[in-house]
Design a protein around this motif. Structure first.
Motif, PDB file in Angstrom:
ATOM      1  N   ASP A 296       0.859  -1.178   0.000  1.00  0.00           N
ATOM      2  CA  ASP A 296       0.000   0.000   0.000  1.00  0.00           C
ATOM      3  C   ASP A 296       0.897   1.232   0.000  1.00  0.00           C
ATOM      4  O   ASP A 296       1.270   1.750   1.051  1.00  0.00           O
ATOM      5  CB  ASP A 296      -0.911  -0.015   1.229  1.00  0.00           C
ATOM      6  N   LEU A 297       1.254   1.678  -1.204  1.00  0.00           N
ATOM      7  CA  LEU A 297       2.198   2.782  -1.325  1.00  0.00           C
ATOM      8  C   LEU A 297       1.652   4.066  -0.703  1.00  0.00           C
ATOM      9  O   LEU A 297       2.383   4.798  -0.024  1.00  0.00           O
ATOM     10  CB  LEU A 297       2.535   3.008  -2.801  1.00  0.00           C
ATOM     11  N   MET A 298       0.374   4.338  -0.912  1.00  0.00           N
ATOM     12  CA  MET A 298      -0.215   5.546  -0.348  1.00  0.00           C
ATOM     13  C   MET A 298      -0.188   5.506   1.183  1.00  0.00           C
ATOM     14  O   MET A 298      -0.020   6.536   1.848  1.00  0.00           O
ATOM     15  CB  MET A 298      -1.655   5.705  -0.838  1.00  0.00           C
ATOM     16  N   GLY A 299      -0.347   4.309   1.747  1.00  0.00           N
ATOM     17  CA  GLY A 299      -0.289   4.178   3.196  1.00  0.00           C
ATOM     18  C   GLY A 299       1.076   4.544   3.747  1.00  0.00           C
ATOM     19  O   GLY A 299       1.187   5.198   4.784  1.00  0.00           O
ATOM     20  N   TYR A 300       2.138   4.117   3.046  1.00  0.00           N
ATOM     21  CA  TYR A 300       3.482   4.444   3.506  1.00  0.00           C
ATOM     22  C   TYR A 300       3.833   5.902   3.248  1.00  0.00           C
ATOM     23  O   TYR A 300       4.645   6.480   3.970  1.00  0.00           O
ATOM     24  CB  TYR A 300       4.506   3.537   2.826  1.00  0.00           C
ATOM     25  N   LEU A 301       3.243   6.502   2.234  1.00  0.00           N
ATOM     26  CA  LEU A 301       3.521   7.901   1.936  1.00  0.00           C
ATOM     27  C   LEU A 301       2.764   8.846   2.863  1.00  0.00           C
ATOM     28  O   LEU A 301       3.319   9.846   3.328  1.00  0.00           O
ATOM     29  CB  LEU A 301       3.172   8.217   0.477  1.00  0.00           C
ATOM     30  N   PHE A 302       1.481   8.555   3.110  1.00  0.00           N
ATOM     31  CA  PHE A 302       0.641   9.462   3.879  1.00  0.00           C
ATOM     32  C   PHE A 302       0.099   8.849   5.169  1.00  0.00           C
ATOM     33  O   PHE A 302      -0.673   9.490   5.874  1.00  0.00           O
ATOM     34  CB  PHE A 302      -0.536   9.942   3.011  1.00  0.00           C
ATOM     35  N   GLY A 303       0.484   7.617   5.460  1.00  0.00           N
ATOM     36  CA  GLY A 303       0.052   6.973   6.686  1.00  0.00           C
ATOM     37  C   GLY A 303      -1.285   6.260   6.544  1.00  0.00           C
ATOM     38  O   GLY A 303      -2.077   6.559   5.648  1.00  0.00           O
ATOM     39  N   ASP A 304      -1.507   5.298   7.403  1.00  0.00           N
ATOM     40  CA  ASP A 304      -2.763   4.547   7.424  1.00  0.00           C
ATOM     41  C   ASP A 304      -3.102   4.255   8.877  1.00  0.00           C
ATOM     42  O   ASP A 304      -3.176   3.111   9.305  1.00  0.00           O
ATOM     43  CB  ASP A 304      -2.618   3.250   6.618  1.00  0.00           C
ATOM     44  N   ILE A 305      -3.316   5.318   9.626  1.00  0.00           N
ATOM     45  CA  ILE A 305      -3.493   5.206  11.065  1.00  0.00           C
ATOM     46  C   ILE A 305      -4.738   4.415  11.438  1.00  0.00           C
ATOM     47  O   ILE A 305      -4.796   3.768  12.487  1.00  0.00           O
ATOM     48  CB  ILE A 305      -3.542   6.613  11.702  1.00  0.00           C
TER      49      ILE A 305
ATOM     50  N   THR B 260     -12.171  12.051   5.368  1.00  0.00           N
ATOM     51  CA  THR B 260     -10.927  12.568   4.800  1.00  0.00           C
ATOM     52  C   THR B 260      -9.766  11.672   5.229  1.00  0.00           C
ATOM     53  O   THR B 260      -9.877  10.926   6.205  1.00  0.00           O
ATOM     54  CB  THR B 260     -10.674  13.998   5.295  1.00  0.00           C
ATOM     55  N   PRO B 261      -8.623  11.732   4.538  1.00  0.00           N
ATOM     56  CA  PRO B 261      -7.460  10.927   4.945  1.00  0.00           C
ATOM     57  C   PRO B 261      -7.014  11.305   6.348  1.00  0.00           C
ATOM     58  O   PRO B 261      -6.888  12.501   6.669  1.00  0.00           O
ATOM     59  CB  PRO B 261      -6.392  11.292   3.903  1.00  0.00           C
ATOM     60  N   ALA B 262      -6.781  10.305   7.176  1.00  0.00           N
ATOM     61  CA  ALA B 262      -6.506  10.571   8.593  1.00  0.00           C
ATOM     62  C   ALA B 262      -5.178  11.293   8.806  1.00  0.00           C
ATOM     63  O   ALA B 262      -5.111  12.273   9.554  1.00  0.00           O
ATOM     64  CB  ALA B 262      -6.536   9.264   9.374  1.00  0.00           C
ATOM     65  N   GLY B 263      -4.100  10.800   8.170  1.00  0.00           N
ATOM     66  CA  GLY B 263      -2.787  11.417   8.358  1.00  0.00           C
ATOM     67  C   GLY B 263      -2.770  12.893   7.992  1.00  0.00           C
ATOM     68  O   GLY B 263      -2.388  13.745   8.814  1.00  0.00           O
ATOM     69  N   PRO B 264      -3.178  13.243   6.774  1.00  0.00           N
ATOM     70  CA  PRO B 264      -3.230  14.664   6.416  1.00  0.00           C
ATOM     71  C   PRO B 264      -4.175  15.464   7.300  1.00  0.00           C
ATOM     72  O   PRO B 264      -3.910  16.641   7.579  1.00  0.00           O
ATOM     73  CB  PRO B 264      -3.719  14.634   4.955  1.00  0.00           C
TER      74      PRO B 264
END
Length: 272
Positions: A110-119, A237-241
C-alpha cells in the motif's frame, strides 16, 4: 476497548505525538527541518529493502532512516552548502524508494499508506510497537536533556562542561530515526516532518522555558491527533493529512495570538 479501530488510531497518534513534540523542539532549535525530511524520505527505501529481503518493515525503515541520518550527521565539506546536500539526499532517497518498490513483483504494498500513513489500520501489535518506540524516544530525551540543551545552546559551553556536542547530535540522530520508524504507519513518510515541526513551532510563542515548550508541543500534537482522527471519521478525509491540518490550524492561531501575547508580556515587564 482496543477492538475499536478509532480508539487504536487515536492511541497510536497520541503515542507518536508525545515523542514527536519534544524531539521536534530540538529540530526547530537546531534548524534541522531538512535533516528530518531527508531521514523520513529514506524510510520508503527501507520499506522496499525490507520487503525485498523478507525482513520486518520496522527493521528496514529503522535501518534506512538511521543510516541516512548518520551519513547526514557527518561533516561534509566541499562545494555544496548543507541545505543543498540535504535537499538532494531527501529527494534522491524518496525517488530511489519509489523506484525500488516498482521492482517488487508479486508483493502487495500500500504505497499511499506508507507515503501518507494509514493510522486507521493500526493493529494491537502496531500499537505496542509504536508506544514502545515513542517511550524509548521520550526516555532518551529525558535522560540526555541537559546535555542536549547545552550542546544546542552553545557547543563551546558543552565542551567546557565536559560534554561532546557530536555525541549529543548522535543521540538526536538515533531518536529521530527511531521516531521515523514507528511513525510511518501513522502519518507516512511525507508527513512525519510536519508532526515534528508544526506542534513545536506552535508552542514556541507561548512557552517561557524549553521544558515548557517541549511539554506544550506534545500536548498540541496529541490534540491535533484527536481532532484529525475525529475529522477523518466525520468528513471521510485521509486521517494522516487531517492530523497535520489540525496541527497547522493550531499553529496559525498561535501565530495570530503571538504578537498580542508578546505585547502583554512586555507591558508586565516580562522577558519574551
Amino acid at each position: 476497548m482496543l477492538d475499536d479501530f478509532m480508539i487504536r488510531a487515536a492511541l497510536a497518534g497520541i503515542g507518536v505525538a508525545l515523542a514527536a513534540g519534544p524531539l521536534g523542539c530540538f529540530v526547530v532549535w537546531r534548524r534541522m527541518a531538512y535533516f528530518g525530511d531527508a531521514t523520513a524520505h529514506a524510510s520508503l527505501l527501507g520499506v522496499a529493502l525490507a520487503l525485498a529481503s523478507d525482513l520486518p518493515v520496522l527493521l528496514g525503515v529503522l535501518g534506512a532512516a538511521l543510516a541516512t541520518a548518520l551519513v547526514l550527521s557527518a561533516r561534509w565539506g566541499g562545494t555544496y552548502a548543507a541545505d543543498t546536500l540535504l535537499g538532494v539526499v531527501a529527494h534522491a532517497s524518496l525517488a530511489l524508494g519509489l523506484v525500488a518498490v516498482s521492482f517488487l513483483h508479486g508483493v502487495r504494498i500500500d504505497l499511499m499508506g506508507y507515503l501518507f500513513g494509514d493510522i486507521l489500520a493500526v493493529t494491537r501489535a502496531d500499537l505496542a510497537v509504536i508506544w514502545a518506540g515513542a517511550l524509548a524516544v521520550a526516555a532518551l530525551l529525558v535522560l540526555r536533556w541537559r546535555g542536549l540543551m547545552t550542546a544546542t545552546l552553545s557547543p563551546d559551553l558543552a565542551f567546557a562542561e565536559g560534554r561532546d556536542p557530536e555525541r549529543e547530535r548522535l543521540v538526536l540522530t538515533v531518536a529521530l530515526a527511531l521516531l521515523v520508524a514507528v511513525a510511518i504507519k501513522v502519518v507516512g513518510a511525507l508527513l512525519i516532518t510536519a508532526m515534528l515541526i508544526v506542534p513545536a513551532a506552535a508552542a514556541r510563542g507561548f512557552a517561557r522555558t524549553p521544558e515548557g515548550m517541549a511539554a506544550l508541543a506534545a500536548l498540541i500534537g496529541a490534540g491535533a491527533v484527536i481532532a484529525g482522527v475525529a475529522a477523518s471519521f466525520r468528513l471521510d478525509t485521509p486521517a494522516g493529512p487531517s492530523i497535520v491540518v489540525a496541527a497547522v490550524a493550531v499553529f496559525l492561531a498561535a501565530a495570530l495570538a503571538g504578537p498580542r501575547l508578546a505585547e502583554r508580556r512586555a507591558e508586565n515587564g516580562r522577558v519574551v
